[in-house]
Write a protein that holds these residues in place. Sequence first.
Motif, mmCIF file in Angstrom:
data_model
loop_
_atom_site.group_PDB
_atom_site.id
_atom_site.type_symbol
_atom_site.label_atom_id
_atom_site.label_comp_id
_atom_site.label_asym_id
_atom_site.label_seq_id
_atom_site.Cartn_x
_atom_site.Cartn_y
_atom_site.Cartn_z
ATOM 1 N N ASN A 58 -3.424 14.155 38.261
ATOM 2 C CA ASN A 58 -2.896 15.006 39.406
ATOM 3 C C ASN A 58 -1.247 14.471 39.096
ATOM 4 O O ASN A 58 -0.755 14.608 40.059
ATOM 5 C CB ASN A 58 -3.763 13.863 40.098
ATOM 6 C CG ASN A 58 -5.482 13.490 40.519
ATOM 7 O OD1 ASN A 58 -5.935 14.436 40.175
ATOM 8 N ND2 ASN A 58 -5.557 12.592 40.156
ATOM 9 N N GLU A 69 0.526 20.952 40.126
ATOM 10 C CA GLU A 69 -0.390 21.957 39.541
ATOM 11 C C GLU A 69 -0.919 21.554 38.152
ATOM 12 O O GLU A 69 -2.581 22.536 37.551
ATOM 13 C CB GLU A 69 0.249 23.052 40.332
ATOM 14 C CG GLU A 69 -0.789 22.785 41.274
ATOM 15 C CD GLU A 69 -0.555 24.006 42.234
ATOM 16 O OE1 GLU A 69 -0.261 25.227 42.183
ATOM 17 O OE2 GLU A 69 -0.390 24.152 43.434
ATOM 18 N N GLN A 90 -3.145 19.732 36.413
ATOM 19 C CA GLN A 90 -4.714 19.649 36.896
ATOM 20 C C GLN A 90 -5.957 20.956 35.977
ATOM 21 O O GLN A 90 -6.492 20.592 36.147
ATOM 22 C CB GLN A 90 -4.811 20.193 38.051
ATOM 23 C CG GLN A 90 -4.420 18.714 39.138
ATOM 24 C CD GLN A 90 -3.576 18.873 40.833
ATOM 25 O OE1 GLN A 90 -4.202 20.094 41.390
ATOM 26 N NE2 GLN A 90 -4.182 17.963 41.605
#
Length: 92
Positions: A10, A13, A16
Amino acid sequence: MKLFHPGNPNRSEEAQRLYAAFEVWYTLVDFAAAALFVVGSVLFLWERTTTTGTVLFIVGSVCFALKPTLRLVRELRMARIGDTEDLAQRAE
């Protein structure tokens, strides 16, 4: 950034996306290993296919060895895109 910390995916981006991509590969390797072991087990039912079953067990074992390798590579890549200044300070 600590390796294998639950909050690592987390952090950004990019982290992720990287985490998700490795999870897909991890799952595919898991399914491949399971399928190879199931088919290999069935092939052990007949003497003429025992060698093929053994080969599938070996390939399945390699797949199982890939799983922790994928996790480690994922974590190292995430560390590379993470807070490298913090990593350098902890290494000292």
